[in-house]
Design an enzyme around this catalytic site. Structure first.
Site, PDB file in Angstrom:
ATOM      1  N   SER A 373       0.830  -1.195   0.000  1.00 45.95           N
ATOM      2  CA  SER A 373       0.000   0.000   0.000  1.00 45.95           C
ATOM      3  C   SER A 373       0.872   1.255   0.000  1.00 45.95           C
ATOM      4  CB  SER A 373      -0.956  -0.041   1.201  1.00 45.95           C
ATOM      5  OG  SER A 373      -1.957   0.933   1.088  1.00 45.95           O
ATOM      6  N   ASP A 513      -6.353  -3.621  -1.241  1.00 45.48           N
ATOM      7  CA  ASP A 513      -5.134  -3.298  -0.499  1.00 45.48           C
ATOM      8  C   ASP A 513      -4.395  -4.544  -0.010  1.00 45.48           C
ATOM      9  OD1 ASP A 513      -3.273  -2.348   1.433  1.00 45.48           O
ATOM     10  OD2 ASP A 513      -4.512  -0.578   1.759  1.00 45.48           O
TER      11      ASP A 513
END
Length: 653
Positions: A373, A513
């Protein structure tokens, strides 16, 4: 019984199937690892197919035979047992359990003793080639005559048992206070020991010490040693405001205590109240001029006071780095960066400080970068080639710091209109739209391909349909050009944080994510390095966190994986989380050692959300990152920072 010595047991848990065994191990192991039956089978499959440890693979094969898979086909085993309620575990499963729960297992039987009646008698230790970080609290497993697991337990600490017995027998206040001091010291020493191993293990010890110091204060409010111990425990638990208030009251009774002034200054500094912090530390030094920790703390405060964000950014602007890598060096340095949204500013600043002190680019110092991320944004930025000279990096770490400070508003862009807010309230629609994030990535990375980056690059993202983690990596692009995606698309995948951003679709597959299952990518990076043929003895990992917050120190792992996401999102609750990821540094230390693995992480008094882009949050993150680095320089008694910088400069040998 151990030989002829009888030892009391605690937390005795009777079990009859695999699910109960896993639950009991999770409760009894030091790290409180949560592992469901399905997660256990997922982990075993992953270990068998990816691990290069032949002894571990052999243990898994023996386990499969005991589970009625005579052909030792791991897929047959994997498909048979994830949800099988009548599955019973036996002695052949113990080496795998020892590995996954990172704990020593001792096997016992039940016998009849003429003095004590029915007792557990230790037979042997489970043989595992995996190094275990001993926390001096093995799990004891009782097997029946068919070698099936029927019971688990731990033994009481003898010293603590003795002290509690003495406390129950005590009849006067001075004796109670003396015993409480001994109990508090016991927990405090354990906390200090675990601080060097795993922060989450230390927190319950600090909390127990705090409670015992409080018992003393309630009996005798004038007990200075208890007050100092209580104040220090609050600071170590990141309860800085409460520590400040308590220590101010303590100094009304003990104005001449240099230690109380020092702790008060430390609490003020953690709260970023620098003038009061400086005054308190100066008072401590007046009482004891040779107090080294106070002198170090004063230098930290003065450094933080002397430069604000833009002052430091100007320092970074003037900084130059050179590209230099010793091609004859056999070491393999890995940089691993956690996910965490805006909190990626922390590792970005740490890397800027490392580049400033080494005068080297990150791409020169690290052979592999892994990021999840926001960590992937940093890793990709530091390994992206220059447009004019593809052998040099396009960005310094300082440029990534500026990205967070100046452009975070572009990432977190909301859809306008009242209808959207009403719709989101009822539908759990993503909080932000993709436009700003996509334009920013396009501007910073244009059409750079994964194969073009300067170092090995590993970026995890979760496939939304299968809930499996996929590792985008440069290595495989050499053999499969179909996997050679543009960096901006990969970053859209790995940063699609549930409830914050919508999933991102690429090649008919939706991604979310990577932090959902691999927020700390250190182990994933290590496994990739081994797959690439790198020797374990040559691997070094610097793992950078993005800040953490523990709401309950007695149960430090509880709900932490949901902490920075929206707590009630059904999308997240449906995903199988990787429970042991929060003990990743313990696992990595067991695989490598503290000379080959460094973990940098700091702890907040209050959580900072992924999208906290306001000026105050940016300032808190900036000051916290700099303070952490300053602390390492001032209190670096074992020279970890100096040795790290020497290694990254190539001066370690």
């Amino acid at each position: 019984m151990d030989g002829n010595v009888a030892i009391n047991c605690e937390n005795v848990k009777s079990v009859s199937n695999a699910s109960q065994v896993l639950e009991a191990f999770g409760e009894l192991c030091d790290m409180k690892i949560i592992l469901s039956q399905r997660e256990f089978t997922d982990k075993v499959l992953d270990l068998y197919t990816k691990s290069g440890d032949e002894a571990l693979r052999t243990s898994i094969e023996h386990m499969m035979i005991s589970d009625d898979i005579p052909n030792q086909d791991i897929i047959d085993w994997f498909e048979k047992y994830p949800d099988r309620q009548e599955w019973v575990l036996c002695d052949k499963h113990l080496p795998i359990l020892s590995y996954l729960f990172n704990t020593e297992i001792r096997i016992c039987s039940i016998e009849i003793n003429s003095i004590y009646g029915r007792v557990f008698v230790e037979q042997r230790n489970v043989n595992t080639n995996q190094p275990i970080l001993s926390f001096h609290s093995s799990i004891f497993v009782v097997l029946d005559d068919k070698q099936k697991i029927i019971c688990l337990f731990k033994i009481c600490e003898l010293k603590l048992n003795y002290l509690f017995d003495q406390l129950r027998l005590s009849r006067d206040m001075p004796s109670e206070i003396r015993i409480y001091h001994q109990i508090a010291l016991h927990y405090r020493l354990k906390a200090e020991h675990y601080e060097h191993i795993h922060r989450l293990k230390a927190l319950p010890m600090w909390n127990n010490a705090k409670d015992n110091y409080l018992n003393i204060i309630q009996l005798d409010p004038n007990d200075l040693f208890a007050s100092l111990g209580y104040g220090r425990c609050l600071i170590m638990l990141s309860k800085w405001k409460k520590a400040m208030e308590f220590l101010r009251e303590t100094l009304k009774l003990h104005e001449d205590s240099n230690e109380a002034w020092f702790l008060l200054g430390l609490a003020y500094r953690k709260l970023r109240i620098y003038d009061e912090a400086k005054y308190a530390i100066q008072q401590s030094l007046r009482k004891l001029p040779d107090y080294k920790d106070a002198a170090s703390e004063l230098r930290i405060i003065q450094s933080l006071q002397s430069e604000k964000i833009h002052d430091r950014l100007n320092v970074y602007d003037r900084m130059t780095t050179r590209v230099h890598r010793d091609e004859n060096c056999s070491d393999f340095n890995i940089l691993s960066i956690d996910g965490g949204g805006i909190r990626g500013l922390l590792p970005a600043i740490w890397l800027a400080e490392i580049e400033r002190r080494t005068n080297r680019s990150s791409a020169s110092m690290f052979h592999m970068m892994a990021g999840t991320s926001t960590g992937a944004i940093i890793a990709a930025g530091l390994s992206t080639p220059n447009r004019d000279n593809v052998c040099t990096p396009r960005y310094k770490a300082a440029d990534i710091v500026k990205l967070y400070v100046d452009h975070s508003n572009e990432v977190f862009q909301k859809q306008s209109g009242r209808l959207y807010h009403v719709r989101r309230y009822f539908s759990q629609e993503a909080k932000y739209v993709d436009d700003g994030r996509q334009k920013l990535f396009g501007r910073y990375f244009d059409h750079t391909l994964l194969s073009q980056v300067l170092t090995e690059l590993v970026i995890p993202a979760v496939k939304n349909d299968t809930k499996l983690t996929h590792l985008f990596n440069r290595y495989d692009c050499r053999y499969n050009h179909a996997q050679d995606y543009e960096l901006q698309d990969i970053l859209m995948c790995t940063s699609a944080a549930p409830t914050y951003f919508p999933s991102y679709k690429m090649d008919n597959c939706s991604y979310i994510d990577g932090g959902v299952q691999m927020n700390n990518p250190a182990m994933g990076a290590y496994d990739e390095a081994i797959r690439y043929g790198k020797s374990k003895d040559k691997i070094f990992i610097l793992s950078l966190g993005t800040g953490d917050y523990v709401p309950n120190p007695l149960h430090p792992n509880a709900s932490r994986h949901l902490l920075f996401y929206a707590m009630h999102s059904q999308q997240i609750l449906n995903i199988v989380f990787d429970g042991p990821q929060y003990n990743m540094d313990v696992h990595m230390l067991s695989v490598l050692n503290k000379e080959k693995y460094q973990r940098w992480q700091l702890w907040f008094e209050e959580p900072i959300e992924l999208d906290a882009k306001d000026e105050l949050s940016i300032e808190v993150l900036f000051d916290s990152a700099r303070a952490y680095f300053e602390e390492m320089e001032e209190y670096d008694n074992d020279k970890r920072l100096g040795l790290l910088l020497d290694r990254l400069k190539g001066d370690a040998h």
